[in-house]
Design a protein around this motif. Structure first.
Motif, PDB file in Angstrom:
ATOM      1  N   MET A  78      13.347   1.772  18.506  1.00 36.05           N
ATOM      2  CA  MET A  78      13.282   0.816  17.607  1.00 36.05           C
ATOM      3  C   MET A  78      11.624   0.677  16.941  1.00 36.05           C
ATOM      4  O   MET A  78      10.987   0.637  18.024  1.00 36.05           O
ATOM      5  N   THR A  79      11.436   0.408  15.661  1.00 40.37           N
ATOM      6  CA  THR A  79      10.243   0.530  15.186  1.00 40.37           C
ATOM      7  C   THR A  79       9.742  -0.833  15.457  1.00 40.37           C
ATOM      8  O   THR A  79      10.273  -1.706  15.304  1.00 40.37           O
ATOM      9  N   THR A  80       8.434  -1.047  15.891  1.00 40.48           N
ATOM     10  CA  THR A  80       7.771  -2.389  16.014  1.00 40.48           C
ATOM     11  C   THR A  80       7.267  -2.717  14.724  1.00 40.48           C
ATOM     12  O   THR A  80       7.012  -1.829  13.603  1.00 40.48           O
ATOM     13  N   ALA A  81       6.898  -4.029  14.551  1.00 41.53           N
ATOM     14  CA  ALA A  81       6.339  -4.729  13.079  1.00 41.53           C
ATOM     15  C   ALA A  81       4.961  -3.651  12.842  1.00 41.53           C
ATOM     16  O   ALA A  81       4.487  -3.566  11.704  1.00 41.53           O
ATOM     17  N   ALA A  82       4.450  -3.700  14.084  1.00 41.87           N
ATOM     18  CA  ALA A  82       2.771  -3.130  13.996  1.00 41.87           C
ATOM     19  C   ALA A  82       3.024  -1.761  13.364  1.00 41.87           C
ATOM     20  O   ALA A  82       2.433  -1.126  12.330  1.00 41.87           O
ATOM     21  N   GLU A  83       4.069  -0.970  13.725  1.00 42.20           N
ATOM     22  CA  GLU A  83       4.210   0.539  13.147  1.00 42.20           C
ATOM     23  C   GLU A  83       4.506   0.575  11.947  1.00 42.20           C
ATOM     24  O   GLU A  83       4.251   1.249  10.987  1.00 42.20           O
ATOM     25  N   PHE A  84       5.489  -0.535  11.741  1.00 38.95           N
ATOM     26  CA  PHE A  84       6.342  -0.590  10.275  1.00 38.95           C
ATOM     27  C   PHE A  84       5.039  -0.962   9.405  1.00 38.95           C
ATOM     28  O   PHE A  84       4.990  -0.168   8.350  1.00 38.95           O
ATOM     29  N   PHE A  85       4.474  -2.001   9.530  1.00 45.54           N
ATOM     30  CA  PHE A  85       3.323  -2.330   8.556  1.00 45.54           C
ATOM     31  C   PHE A  85       1.857  -1.319   8.457  1.00 45.54           C
ATOM     32  O   PHE A  85       1.307  -1.540   7.606  1.00 45.54           O
ATOM     33  N   GLY A  86       1.939  -0.687   9.615  1.00 42.68           N
ATOM     34  CA  GLY A  86       0.531   0.283   9.606  1.00 42.68           C
ATOM     35  C   GLY A  86       1.113   1.561   8.880  1.00 42.68           C
ATOM     36  O   GLY A  86       0.026   2.265   8.621  1.00 42.68           O
ATOM     37  N   ASP A  87       2.242   1.754   8.598  1.00 46.92           N
ATOM     38  CA  ASP A  87       2.528   3.041   7.732  1.00 46.92           C
ATOM     39  C   ASP A  87       2.041   2.922   6.281  1.00 46.92           C
ATOM     40  O   ASP A  87       2.250   1.980   5.488  1.00 46.92           O
ATOM     41  N   PRO A  88       1.167   4.036   6.001  1.00 49.44           N
ATOM     42  CA  PRO A  88       0.573   3.774   4.735  1.00 49.44           C
ATOM     43  C   PRO A  88       1.697   3.482   3.195  1.00 49.44           C
ATOM     44  O   PRO A  88       1.212   3.082   2.654  1.00 49.44           O
ATOM     45  N   GLU A  89       2.799   4.272   3.617  1.00 50.45           N
ATOM     46  CA  GLU A  89       3.706   4.113   2.491  1.00 50.45           C
ATOM     47  C   GLU A  89       4.219   2.722   2.412  1.00 50.45           C
ATOM     48  O   GLU A  89       4.545   1.896   1.306  1.00 50.45           O
ATOM     49  N   VAL A  90       4.467   1.795   3.587  1.00 46.51           N
ATOM     50  CA  VAL A  90       4.735   0.495   3.408  1.00 46.51           C
ATOM     51  C   VAL A  90       3.845  -0.383   2.803  1.00 46.51           C
ATOM     52  O   VAL A  90       3.887  -1.202   2.118  1.00 46.51           O
ATOM     53  N   LEU A  91       2.524  -0.102   3.151  1.00 42.47           N
ATOM     54  CA  LEU A  91       1.429  -0.753   2.961  1.00 42.47           C
ATOM     55  C   LEU A  91       1.163  -0.671   1.269  1.00 42.47           C
ATOM     56  O   LEU A  91       0.859  -1.504   0.415  1.00 42.47           O
ATOM     57  N   ASP A  92       1.500   0.495   0.695  1.00 42.12           N
ATOM     58  CA  ASP A  92       1.622   0.805  -0.632  1.00 42.12           C
ATOM     59  C   ASP A  92       2.711  -0.052  -1.433  1.00 42.12           C
ATOM     60  O   ASP A  92       2.368  -0.583  -2.387  1.00 42.12           O
ATOM     61  N   GLU A  93       3.809  -0.215  -0.890  1.00 43.16           N
ATOM     62  CA  GLU A  93       4.816  -1.185  -1.374  1.00 43.16           C
ATOM     63  C   GLU A  93       4.546  -2.554  -1.200  1.00 43.16           C
ATOM     64  O   GLU A  93       4.945  -3.483  -2.057  1.00 43.16           O
ATOM     65  N   LEU A  94       3.991  -3.142  -0.046  1.00 43.22           N
ATOM     66  CA  LEU A  94       3.255  -4.253  -0.052  1.00 43.22           C
ATOM     67  C   LEU A  94       2.166  -4.753  -1.200  1.00 43.22           C
ATOM     68  O   LEU A  94       2.571  -6.022  -1.586  1.00 43.22           O
ATOM     69  N   VAL A  95       1.506  -3.812  -1.362  1.00 43.73           N
ATOM     70  CA  VAL A  95       0.397  -4.259  -2.630  1.00 43.73           C
ATOM     71  C   VAL A  95       1.419  -4.245  -3.864  1.00 43.73           C
ATOM     72  O   VAL A  95       1.035  -5.349  -4.425  1.00 43.73           O
ATOM     73  N   VAL A  96       2.373  -3.659  -4.050  1.00 45.79           N
ATOM     74  CA  VAL A  96       3.306  -3.927  -5.421  1.00 45.79           C
ATOM     75  C   VAL A  96       4.130  -5.251  -5.219  1.00 45.79           C
ATOM     76  O   VAL A  96       4.127  -6.069  -6.273  1.00 45.79           O
ATOM     77  N   LEU A  97       4.526  -5.548  -3.929  1.00 48.71           N
ATOM     78  CA  LEU A  97       5.188  -6.747  -3.914  1.00 48.71           C
ATOM     79  C   LEU A  97       4.571  -8.054  -3.934  1.00 48.71           C
ATOM     80  O   LEU A  97       4.820  -8.874  -4.454  1.00 48.71           O
ATOM     81  N   TYR A  98       3.415  -7.897  -3.392  1.00 47.76           N
ATOM     82  CA  TYR A  98       2.428  -9.215  -3.032  1.00 47.76           C
ATOM     83  C   TYR A  98       1.167  -9.257  -3.591  1.00 47.76           C
ATOM     84  O   TYR A  98       0.296 -10.003  -3.592  1.00 47.76           O
ATOM     85  N   GLY A  99       0.782  -8.044  -4.417  1.00 47.28           N
ATOM     86  CA  GLY A  99      -0.370  -8.046  -5.298  1.00 47.28           C
ATOM     87  C   GLY A  99      -0.559  -9.184  -6.284  1.00 47.28           C
ATOM     88  O   GLY A  99      -1.627  -9.630  -6.354  1.00 47.28           O
ATOM     89  N   ALA A 100       0.703  -9.520  -6.693  1.00 45.25           N
ATOM     90  CA  ALA A 100       0.564 -10.683  -7.697  1.00 45.25           C
ATOM     91  C   ALA A 100      -0.093 -11.998  -7.201  1.00 45.25           C
ATOM     92  O   ALA A 100      -0.567 -12.674  -7.872  1.00 45.25           O
ATOM     93  N   ASP A 101       0.452 -12.182  -5.876  1.00 49.36           N
ATOM     94  CA  ASP A 101      -0.110 -13.282  -5.036  1.00 49.36           C
ATOM     95  C   ASP A 101      -1.428 -13.248  -4.994  1.00 49.36           C
ATOM     96  O   ASP A 101      -2.118 -14.356  -5.175  1.00 49.36           O
TER      97      ASP A 101
END
Length: 121
Positions: free
Chosen positions: A1-24
């Motif tokens: 099972m993946t931990t939250a730290a591993e998931f959010f530390g993935d550069p591809e996930v970070l790229d997606e988070l910028v798109v999702l929350y960049g407007a905020d």
């Protein structure tokens, strides 16, 4: 099972988070950029102010995202940022408050009952 730290530390996930929350992030910067522009460029035309606003906002947004990407800088303010983020999440999502108060199982059961969803697991 993946931990939250591993998931959010993935550069591809970070790229997606910028798109999702960049407007905020941008929405939080707009008033400051606008306020500084109004004071600094009092004599500029409205077209010129609009151009400068977009340029300044672009620079400010990129600066914030670069700052967020610097672990040394982020660590100084991480606790404060996390607390503010948790407070904001609690206002938007009652499940967060229930989780933090140790009532998530009860909350989940109430939600399932309210929407007639059978509990899994």
């Amino acid at each position: 099972m993946t931990t939250a730290a591993e998931f959010f530390g993935d550069p591809e996930v970070l790229d997606e988070l910028v798109v999702l929350y960049g407007a905020d992030v941008v929405s939080a910067l707009v008033p400051a950029v606008m306020g500084m522009l109004v004071v600094r460029e009092a004599t500029a035309s409205m077209d010129e102010k609009q151009r400068i606003f977009r340029t300044d906002l672009r620079y400010a947004t990129l600066a914030v995202f670069r700052w967020i990407g610097d672990p040394a800088k982020m660590d100084r303010y991480l606790d404060q940022i996390m607390n503010e983020g948790i407070d904001t999440a609690q206002k938007k999502f009652p499940a967060v408050t229930a989780f933090l108060d140790g009532r998530f199982d009860q909350f989940f059961q109430e939600i399932c009952a309210a929407f007639h969803i059978p509990e899994s697991g």
